[in-house]
Design a protein around this motif. Sequence first.
Motif, PDB file in Angstrom:
ATOM      1  N   ASP A 189       0.806  -1.224   0.000  1.00 60.82           N
ATOM      2  CA  ASP A 189       0.000   0.000   0.000  1.00 60.82           C
ATOM      3  C   ASP A 189       0.836   1.269   0.000  1.00 60.82           C
ATOM      4  OD1 ASP A 189       0.920  -0.050   2.589  1.00 60.82           O
ATOM      5  OD2 ASP A 189      -1.052  -0.308   3.523  1.00 60.82           O
ATOM      6  N   ALA A 190       2.169   1.113   0.109  1.00 61.48           N
ATOM      7  CA  ALA A 190       3.035   2.286  -0.026  1.00 61.48           C
ATOM      8  C   ALA A 190       3.034   2.788  -1.464  1.00 61.48           C
ATOM      9  CB  ALA A 190       4.464   1.941   0.409  1.00 61.48           C
ATOM     10  N   PHE A 191       2.719   1.882  -2.385  1.00 60.37           N
ATOM     11  CA  PHE A 191       2.616   2.212  -3.804  1.00 60.37           C
ATOM     12  C   PHE A 191       1.191   2.710  -4.044  1.00 60.37           C
ATOM     13  CE2 PHE A 191       4.460   1.009  -8.086  1.00 60.37           C
ATOM     14  CZ  PHE A 191       3.466   1.608  -8.834  1.00 60.37           C
ATOM     15  N   ARG A 192       1.033   4.002  -4.151  1.00 64.71           N
ATOM     16  CA  ARG A 192      -0.306   4.584  -4.230  1.00 64.71           C
ATOM     17  C   ARG A 192      -0.840   4.623  -5.662  1.00 64.71           C
ATOM     18  NH1 ARG A 192       0.657   9.799  -0.187  1.00 64.71           N
ATOM     19  NH2 ARG A 192       1.722   8.614   1.467  1.00 64.71           N
ATOM     20  N   GLU A 193      -2.146   4.537  -5.766  1.00 67.23           N
ATOM     21  CA  GLU A 193      -2.795   4.535  -7.081  1.00 67.23           C
ATOM     22  C   GLU A 193      -2.951   5.955  -7.610  1.00 67.23           C
ATOM     23  OE1 GLU A 193      -4.938   4.303 -10.493  1.00 67.23           O
ATOM     24  OE2 GLU A 193      -3.543   2.917  -9.570  1.00 67.23           O
ATOM     25  N   ASN A 194      -2.350   6.232  -8.764  1.00 67.48           N
ATOM     26  CA  ASN A 194      -2.445   7.559  -9.369  1.00 67.48           C
ATOM     27  C   ASN A 194      -2.396   7.475 -10.897  1.00 67.48           C
ATOM     28  OD1 ASN A 194       0.203   6.854  -9.762  1.00 67.48           O
ATOM     29  ND2 ASN A 194       1.096   8.630  -8.732  1.00 67.48           N
TER      30      ASN A 194
END
Length: 225
Positions: free
Chosen positions: A53-58
Amino acid sequence: MKERLFLKTTIMIAVGIIALVIIVFGVTGTPDDPSAPEVIVKEYEGMKLDDLDAFRENSIKGVQYVNVDEYSLKIGGLVEAPYFMTYPQLQELHHIQKLVTLHCVEGWTAKMLWEGISLVDLIEKASPLGQVTNVIFKSTDGYTTSLTLEYVRERNIIIADRLNGIELPPAQGFPFIVVAEDKWGYKWARWVEEIELSDDDKYRGYWEEYGYSKDGSLDKPMFDR
């Protein structure tokens, strides 16, 4: 009666332990055996890895869910031998691991263990023409970006299909993400379906068209002037 109670208690404890392992580490299947468990790696060589979840959706159009049975990666452009490879075929190629931190222009980072295929190997298989200087990545959602061929070769850049010990999840770019070391996150193209070899040094991808640096290096200005 006591033996039956003991057996029931033992089974309940075992089930509880399995459930705890799934909750703590996460489990998913492998492409070869969907029932085989994969444990998320939390540390690598003594260094703590970030959670998924450190890799955020953008992304520009939301998470893409690619049908692996219909997927193929195209390598073409200024080459002598353009070709396609299916996902199973790509899984047969040599994979290498790299511990790399993704830096997003939004301010967040994600240190993860990436595993994937050398872009140099994929490019050389197509026999690029001598004038090729640029590698353009095209994604299933229409996103594009590019890296210089010189950079790709010098850093042995990979396209990853695994991270932190598990198959690359859709949110992180399944089936493939470009692990663009020491480049801003917009150079990390996700859901890659085509790699085009080009001589267009002025090519600008999706975010580069909005003024972000074509080079994208962390140690250089974020925007082109």
